[in-house]
Design an enzyme around this catalytic site. Sequence first.
Site, mmCIF file in Angstrom:
data_model
loop_
_atom_site.group_PDB
_atom_site.id
_atom_site.type_symbol
_atom_site.label_atom_id
_atom_site.label_comp_id
_atom_site.label_asym_id
_atom_site.label_seq_id
_atom_site.Cartn_x
_atom_site.Cartn_y
_atom_site.Cartn_z
ATOM 1 N N SER A 246 38.050 41.878 43.104
ATOM 2 C CA SER A 246 36.901 41.381 42.348
ATOM 3 C C SER A 246 36.406 40.108 42.997
ATOM 4 O O SER A 246 37.184 39.370 43.625
ATOM 5 C CB SER A 246 37.300 41.097 40.898
ATOM 6 N N TYR B 148 42.826 36.957 34.970
ATOM 7 C CA TYR B 148 42.155 38.038 35.697
ATOM 8 C C TYR B 148 41.845 37.580 37.119
ATOM 9 O O TYR B 148 42.076 38.316 38.089
ATOM 10 C CB TYR B 148 40.872 38.424 34.967
#
Length: 261
Positions: free
Chosen positions: A155, A169
Amino acid sequence: MSEPAAFPLPYVSHDLAGQVALVTGASSGLGLRFAKVLAACGARVAITGRRIERLEKVAEEIRAAGGEALPLQLDVRDADQLLEVVKKAEEALGLVTILVNNAGIPDAQRAVKMPVQLIDDVLDTNVRAPFILSCEFARRLIAAGKPGRIVNIASAAAYEYNGNGAALYSVSKAAVVRITETLAVEWAKFNINVNAIAPGAFRSEMLEGMLQRVGDISQHYPRKRLGDPAQLDSTLLYLVSPASECVTGTCIRVDDGQHSR
């Protein structure tokens, strides 16, 4: 010194006939798109996820389009299931030669508010699972003396965190990038390429949940739009095709200019 190989001009092909792919988190979002794209290019695809009914529907859609798909229920937090799913896919479709580690979950909370169970779930899903699955995938390829491709879905959050929540995350996706780099070094001699894609904000089931909480984030981006999963097709196919045979240990950022460097 060996003679130089004769390469076609251009040296590009998306023909995946004879390949077997396994995609995690394939019941929706990016994983669903990845599975359909790989199948459309000729790969036999094992699609995995927790929601077997959704997987069966995706498999039907792939078959209706002329592809071959095998739905396999999988909770990536369960190590035994991770080992077993590769075996099941191989028994049904043949040796798995392409692995897409797509399954992931957000934390969407500030660090001090996260319960321990959520911390465990994020790390088990985003970090532990792709590492275990990659090792089992590679172990079988090495034993068979065959090459393979791993594409990990990281990501843009691996490289940037603005402090508004989802710290874990960000940490977990940075770990995915490092997994990519280290395993690429370890397995290069076996002709197993390990690469990653770091998407920015792309429309998906996971992102929709976030948008419901925080509103339309696209207006903060230079192009004032979210990415469409279809815009990742070319990057995925590049990393699993012969054209990228010299590319390993790389993470390609695809974020539409959303994030600063």
